[in-house]
Design a protein around this motif. Structure first.
Motif, short mmCIF file in Angstrom:
data_model
loop_
_atom_site.label_atom_id
_atom_site.label_comp_id
_atom_site.label_asym_id
_atom_site.label_seq_id
_atom_site.Cartn_x
_atom_site.Cartn_y
_atom_site.Cartn_z
N TYR A 385 0.83 -1.21 0.00
CA TYR A 385 0.00 0.00 0.00
C TYR A 385 0.86 1.26 0.00
CZ TYR A 385 -4.46 -2.37 0.30
OH TYR A 385 -5.57 -3.11 0.00
N THR A 462 -7.77 -0.70 -2.75
CA THR A 462 -7.98 -0.27 -1.37
C THR A 462 -8.19 -1.49 -0.48
OG1 THR A 462 -10.38 -0.12 -1.63
CG2 THR A 462 -9.08 1.85 -2.20
N TRP A 503 -3.92 0.03 6.92
CA TRP A 503 -3.48 -0.05 5.52
C TRP A 503 -4.07 1.07 4.68
CZ3 TRP A 503 -4.74 -5.94 5.71
CH2 TRP A 503 -3.64 -6.63 6.27
#
Length: 1011
Positions: A385, A462, A503
């Motif tokens: 990420y 995401t 995250w």
């Protein structure tokens, strides 16, 4: 590395044809009576280097056709792609599309004989194959150019009038089941199906595409379903002309190809079938934000992150997924992989878009895991990420897109030819995916920079849209579920919100960066000056105590590409298991250390490889020639000054040990081949010997070994392609200079340039080696009939014998007797010695299978004896066509030349020489060869049989395992002499003589005198 989709293939076997010139003329005259194409596409965008002619057709029934005229082709080919696959299986019959693919090979209304299609191809130098994927069923063949009409006629009947006879239906279910059994302990198949099984329960993506006996026979029968009737319905419903696409390549003109195709395919019915589209993604909110732990068969460790994204194919002109895959999958400094490797957590990474089906796709990042890495799963996800955040912050970069655009355009411009059957297979699928005029160029040419689409994908990457999969043996105590079809043990858990939030808001990492501009992209594409009086074959241009170099300037492909190969020989490399291990570790660690530097070169079409051989190391550099010497210099400088990284050493030593342990889970036929090689080789270290020797190797021992390994060498090389002789000599001198200055390399003594030999089995022998496999349900055998040293006459007699028996071997043992899905007959050549090998993987006892093989070979006595002269000459012509088929790429031609050098036979004109001999062989010569070397009781029969018996739970079927009797309908087993059981491999080898090495075909002393 960019993530590449792998199609699931159902392999059938090579077969061949008759001469049909009169039929071709007949079709041409009939063409006017049939429905013609309604739409012509003549302006097909093609590479400037492509000299073939193309035309697209759309027939009145909606069938698309891409015709390719290549007057110089030595093989014709055709492929049909039906835009329907296993995702369209009826829910009550998983595997039906795949089963239908199998059944189409087994007889049609016009050609009722089950093996007619394959028999025709085999007799005319051809081959066939097919595969079924989620959305496509693809059939393809190649054949000698004069026989395209006859092959295409038989091929077209698949789509006009399949028989689906009851007897073939019942038998072929067993073949599909055997194919599935082969995959049951294969981790890629198991994990692929597990991933699908976790989709929405009502989504077609969840279906079991291969099928087995339960899904295609037992369960349907219990529900009152007639599988043959369901096959007919499936074919009738989905094999519709409007979702079919044919690609055909021949030596004929485009008009002649059109006249050939139209009358054959105009009668395929248009049922106006719609191509399925799945607008709903298989993984919704309920399936995301989860982590799945799974236990593999092999001792492997992997982490996969997957995000649901829309279908990007409509945007092929900008290919935003490729742009992001180029960055996420990059392997240079500052890349995600670079930082993960620096942490010691992973060794490889694949990242990029992954096809799903029409309507949905995935973006994935897959990494392998070290022992330490599997303890840092969350940290690996965090780094991923952080890299995605870097991409968001930097925004889409037009210069990066332009670099991808230039590289793709360069690839298209200088695209190598492919084998005709592979080419048409791929194009037939592309006809569904691109406008007709862009079928060739669509996968390559990027014309639009679309930052909005790149950002759209980034918005999908995401934590809330993510699924994680982890596999490793350590999760054995954690799992509590089993996947239905493969039995994979797993456990799915929701990812805690605290992790998802972390995250989703993690910061940037200053060790991550975008790649710099690629300095390896070539800019000069000129052909080098032509040599005066060039040799038609490689010639020796240097011969010293240290180096022998062969050179050939390319005068065929005329591309700015070249291939460089060097065998770096050292007697230390394979002198004992310890040195063998250290050579392997050195090569692996070297490639790992050079990866960041060499990755840009690979992206720019310049690649290298360094591999271990039993004589030392083999170095290859290939691709665009402009900067090959730059890469080669870097390789040699790094090789001669290499320092072992202790952390990477520990990782790769553990990985090397795992790879040897994991061999136990390889397919049984791989075990049979392995033991045959061990038994027949003069020197070959076993996995057990290598494992024992590995324990004592340390960083210090390896570091001390490397300079010793490089201190005394012999180099033999071949440079072929867009080079001059002077440039080839300069490159060779550079290699020598670096070795001598950096490593003090000296030449080997003549007596140290040893080549290993093969054991010589005695006349009339029959040896059996019995081994066990504890992982797979199937057993396997390899039977090797050793025939002696390679010579022109015996080479051709053996190849012609294999050509003659190849199709009946497959038809009888695989199709009629249903011994197993894997049935192979062919030639085994090693150390200058050759023989026939037959390999079968089966759920039946190895001894039973061997008996059936011997019964088949016994039946070949009458088969060859009764063969007409016309049929025999067809086989001669077919084999000649196969042998004279020219390589389609520079690398293919290089491989042939290099094979002659590695074998030390140097018969660079082998194909023309041996085919000239082949044309004079008589049927009686082949029959006498069979009676002397192959049949039971042959005076020079040398037989070794390796039996790999399954000891896994559920191995075999009670009927087949307990029955050694022969059904009345089958040929009886000949009486065999009692075998000698090989109980100790070392004892067996100690008592054997060795064959001499074949003499070089050319006079090396005479070649030296010309220097």
């Amino acid at each position: 590395m960019l993530l590449i989709k792998q199609a699931t293939k159902s392999f059938l076997v090579v077969r061949s044809s008759l001469r049909f010139k009169s039929f071709s003329r007949c079709l041409s005259s009939m063409a006017s009576k049939h429905v013609k194409a309604t739409i012509h596409h003549d302006k097909i965008i093609k590479s400037p280097q492509d000299k073939r002619q193309y035309r697209g057709l759309e027939l009145n029934n909606g069938l698309k056709v891409m015709m390719i005229s290549d007057p110089d082709t030595d093989k014709s080919a055709a492929a049909m792609d039906i835009n329907i696959g296993s995702m369209s299986d009826p829910w009550e019959l998983p595997g039906l599309a795949h089963f239908c693919e199998h059944m189409l090979f087994l007889g049609t209304k016009k050609y009722e004989q089950e093996n007619e299609y394959n028999k025709f191809l085999n007799e005319n130098g051809g081959s066939s194959n097919a595969y079924t994927s989620g959305e496509h069923t693809n059939f393809y063949f190649d054949v000698a150019p004069d026989n395209l009409a006859g092959a295409l006629d038989r091929f077209a009947q698949f789509f006009l009038g399949p028989l689906f006879t009851p007897s073939a239906t019942e038998r072929e279910i067993n073949a599909v089941n055997s194919e599935n059994d082969k995959n049951l302990q294969s981790d890629p198949w198991r994990l692929h199906q597990l991933d699908r099984s976790l989709a929405k329960p009502d989504h077609d993506y969840i279906k079991f595409g291969t099928g087995n006996k339960d899904s295609l026979d037992t369960i349907p029968k219990s529900k009152g379903l007639d599988v043959r009737e369901e096959l007919l319905k499936f074919h009738s419903k989905y094999y519709s002309s409007n979702i079919m696409a044919l690609s055909i390549l021949g030596k004929e003109s485009l008009d002649e190809l059109s006249d050939l195709v139209a009358p054959l395919l105009a009668d395929v019915i248009n049922k106006n079938t719609s191509v399925p589209e799945w607008k709903e993604h298989p993984y919704g909110p309920e399936q995301c934000k989860t982590i799945c732990y799974a236990v593999p068969v092999k001792d492997v460790r992997n982490l996969s992150m997957s995000w649901s994204i829309p279908d990007l194919h409509p945007y092929y002109a900008s290919n935003p997924g490729h742009y992001l895959g180029h960055l996420v999958g990059h392997e240079g400094p500052g890349s995600l992989l670079s930082e993960l490797k620096a942490k010691g957590w992973v060794n490889t990474l694949c990242g990029g878009q992954s096809s799903g089906a029409k309507g949905f796709m995935f973006f994935k990042v897959d990494v392998d895991l070290t022992e330490e890495g599997i303890e840092h799963l969350d940290d690996i996800v965090t780094l991923t990420y952080q890299y995605v955040n870097l991409l968001r912050k930097a925004g889409p970069q037009e210069w990066i897109f332009k670099e991808c655009q230039d590289l793709s355009a360069m690839t298209f411009r200088f695209k190598d030819k492919e084998k005709p059957r592979n080419y048409v297979s791929g194009l037939s699928g592309s006809l569904h995916d691109f406008p007709m005029t862009e079928t060739l160029s669509g996968p390559y040419l990027l014309t639009e920079f679309r930052p909005d689409l790149i950002n759209m994908i980034l918005e999908k990457i995401t934590p809330d849209n993510m699924r994680i999969g982890v596999i490793g043996k350590k999760f054995q105590d954690r799992v509590n579920q089993k996947e239905k079809w493969y039995g994979t043990e797993y456990q799915v858990e929701e990812i805690p919100d605290v992790k998802l939030k972390y995250w989703g808001s993690c910061s940037l990492n200053d060790k991550l960066a975008l790649p710099v501009r690629n300095e390896f992209i070539p800019t000069v594409f000129d052909l080098t000056p032509r040599e005066v009086d060039p040799s038609p074959l490689p010639e020796m241009v240097k011969d010293s105590a240290l180096t022998r170099l062969w050179f050939k300037q390319d005068d065929t492909f005329l591309l700015p590409k070249a291939c460089i190969n060097f065998e770096i020989s050292s007697p230390m490399a394979y002198s004992d298991p310890t040195n063998c291990n250290m050579t392997n570790l050195f090569v692996t660690l070297f490639k790992d250390a050079l990866n960041e530097y060499a990755y840009d070169a690979e992206l720019a079409g310049l690649h290298y490889d360094l591999n271990c051989t039993i004589y030392g190391m083999s170095l290859a550099v290939g691709g665009y020639n402009e900067k090959q010497d730059v890469l080669l210099r870097k390789i040699m400088e790094k090789l001669t000054s290499f320092k072992v990284d202790p952390k990477r050493f520990a990782i790769f030593k553990e990985m090397y040990a795992r790879s040897m342990r994991n061999f136990q889970a390889e397919q049984p036929h791989r075990h049979a081949i392995y033991y045959t090689n061990i038994l027949m080789s003069e020197v070959k270290w076993t996995n057990e010997e290598l494992m024992q020797a590995l324990e004592d190797i340390t960083v210090e021992k390896l570091q001390a070994f490397i300079p010793d390994l490089l201190s005394k060498l012999y180099l033999e090389g071949l440079i072929y392609g867009n080079f001059t002789k002077q440039k080839a000599l300069e490159v060779t001198t550079m290699i020598e200079d670096i070795l001598q200055k950096q490593s003090g390399t000296r030449s080997l003594l003549p007596s140290q340039k040893k080549h290993f030999r093969e054991l010589q089995l005695p006349d009339g022998c029959y040896y059996v080696c019995e081994e066990n496999n504890q992982v797979h349900k199937s057993s396997s055998i390899e039977i090797y009939y050793q025939c002696g040293v390679q010579l022109t006459d015996t080479n051709m007699l053996l190849e012609l014998f294999i050509q003659i028996i190849g199709e009946p071997c497959f038809d009888i043992l695989r199709t009629k007797e249903q011994l197993g899905y894997i049935v192979f007959s062919g030639i085994r050549r090693t150390s200058g010695v050759q023989g026939m090998r037959i390999i079968v993987q089966s759920d039946r006892k190895p001894q039973y299978v061997e008996n059936r093989v011997e019964a088949f070979l016994q039946s070949m006595d009458a088969y060859i004896n009764d063969m007409t002269e016309e049929s025999f000459q067809k086989h001669v012509t077919a084999l000649a066509a196969k042998r004279l088929e020219k390589p389609k790429k520079i690398s293919g031609q290089q491989s042939r030349y290099w094979g002659e050098i590695v074998s030390q036979q140097f018969n660079f004109d082998r194909d023309d020489i041996e085919v000239a001999y082949l044309r004079g062989i008589k049927k009686s010569d082949v029959y006498n060869f069979y009676k002397e070397h192959i049949c039971v009781g042959a005076p020079r029969r040398h037989k070794l049989s390796v039996h790999v018996m399954s000891t896994a739970e559920g191995n075999g079927s009670p009927d087949s395992q307990d029955s050694d009797s022969t059904p009345d309908s089958l040929a009886s087993t000949p009486e065999l002499p009692p075998p000698i059981i090989v109980r100790d491999i070392a004892d067996f080898k100690r008592d054997m003589a060795l064959f001499p090495l074949p003499k070089p075909y050319i006079d090396l002393q005479k070649a030296r005198s010309k220097l």
